[in-house]
Design an enzyme around this catalytic site. Structure first.
Site, mmCIF file in Angstrom:
data_model
loop_
_atom_site.group_PDB
_atom_site.id
_atom_site.type_symbol
_atom_site.label_atom_id
_atom_site.label_comp_id
_atom_site.label_asym_id
_atom_site.label_seq_id
_atom_site.Cartn_x
_atom_site.Cartn_y
_atom_site.Cartn_z
ATOM 1 N N TYR A 95 0.837 -1.197 0.000
ATOM 2 C CA TYR A 95 0.000 0.000 0.000
ATOM 3 C C TYR A 95 0.878 1.255 0.000
ATOM 4 C CZ TYR A 95 -3.903 -3.090 0.953
ATOM 5 O OH TYR A 95 -4.847 -4.081 0.859
ATOM 6 N N ASN A 118 -12.479 0.071 -5.556
ATOM 7 C CA ASN A 118 -12.249 -0.300 -6.950
ATOM 8 C C ASN A 118 -13.488 -0.970 -7.542
ATOM 9 O OD1 ASN A 118 -11.262 -1.187 -9.418
ATOM 10 N ND2 ASN A 118 -10.040 -2.833 -8.519
ATOM 11 N N CYS A 126 -6.405 -4.785 -8.228
ATOM 12 C CA CYS A 126 -6.190 -4.474 -6.817
ATOM 13 C C CYS A 126 -5.688 -5.690 -6.039
ATOM 14 C CB CYS A 126 -7.458 -3.903 -6.200
ATOM 15 S SG CYS A 126 -8.899 -4.952 -6.344
ATOM 16 N N HIS A 127 -5.829 -6.882 -6.615
ATOM 17 C CA HIS A 127 -5.304 -8.078 -5.946
ATOM 18 C C HIS A 127 -3.774 -8.052 -5.888
ATOM 19 C CE1 HIS A 127 -5.627 -9.013 -10.265
ATOM 20 N NE2 HIS A 127 -4.537 -9.755 -10.092
ATOM 21 N N GLU A 154 -1.164 -15.161 -12.641
ATOM 22 C CA GLU A 154 -0.298 -14.204 -13.308
ATOM 23 C C GLU A 154 1.181 -14.574 -13.264
ATOM 24 O OE1 GLU A 154 -1.101 -10.487 -11.390
ATOM 25 O OE2 GLU A 154 -3.001 -10.254 -12.442
#
Length: 159
Positions: A95, A118, A126-127, A154
């Site tokens: 963050y 979001n 946002c993950h 990913e």
């Protein structure tokens, strides 16, 4: 601006996708069918839906070039979204790092609120935001388990 939406099944659960003439404005996990669901969608919306389905089935897609309508966000929320969309797949940021990249050093809590607000999950990834001391939670449907699965999707094989 009229908003239209549809729901569809993915390997990670049912998603609701909404759009305006400007772009995709909502992607959310949902258990419900949308009563006002669009019967027809423009080709660009169907392509976004297809790419999300393929991505969530385990074949990563190029998602940052899907056009979004983020007009409902504050300027800071939009800046956080830009930082997240520029973050490489599989990469995570704290963050505090997002706050620094968004031009507000020390605003980690504000980033947390922006991430929580979001409206377009996965497309604004946002993950990829983690706590300084570990993965942290996720307020989206499915919470930490879905976050972990999205991050795993990913990562290149072997990582």
């Amino acid at each position: 601006m009229p908003v239209r939406s549809l729901t569809f099944a993915t390997a990670l659960g049912r998603l609701r996708l909404a759009w305006t003439a400007e772009g995709i404005c909502l992607v959310r996990f949902t258990d419900a069918l949308d009563r006002e669901e669009a019967r027809e969608a423009p080709a660009w919306v169907l392509e976004a839906m297809r790419r999300l389905m393929v991505h969530l089935a385990g074949s990563p897609q190029d998602l940052p070039n899907i056009h979004l309508d983020l007009s409902g966000l504050t300027p800071f929320q939009r800046r956080v979204a830009e930082v997240l969309r520029a973050t490489a797949p599989g990469q995570t940021l704290t963050y505090g790092e997002v706050a620094l990249l968004a031009g507000r050093p020390g605003a980690a809590r504000a980033v947390g609120q922006a991430v929580k607000a979001n409206p377009v999950l996965i497309l604004v990834p946002c993950h990829r935001v983690v706590a300084a001391d570990g993965p942290g939670g996720w307020s989206a449907f499915g919470s930490p388990e879905v976050k972990a699965r999205l991050l795993a999707l990913e990562r290149p094989p072997g990582q």
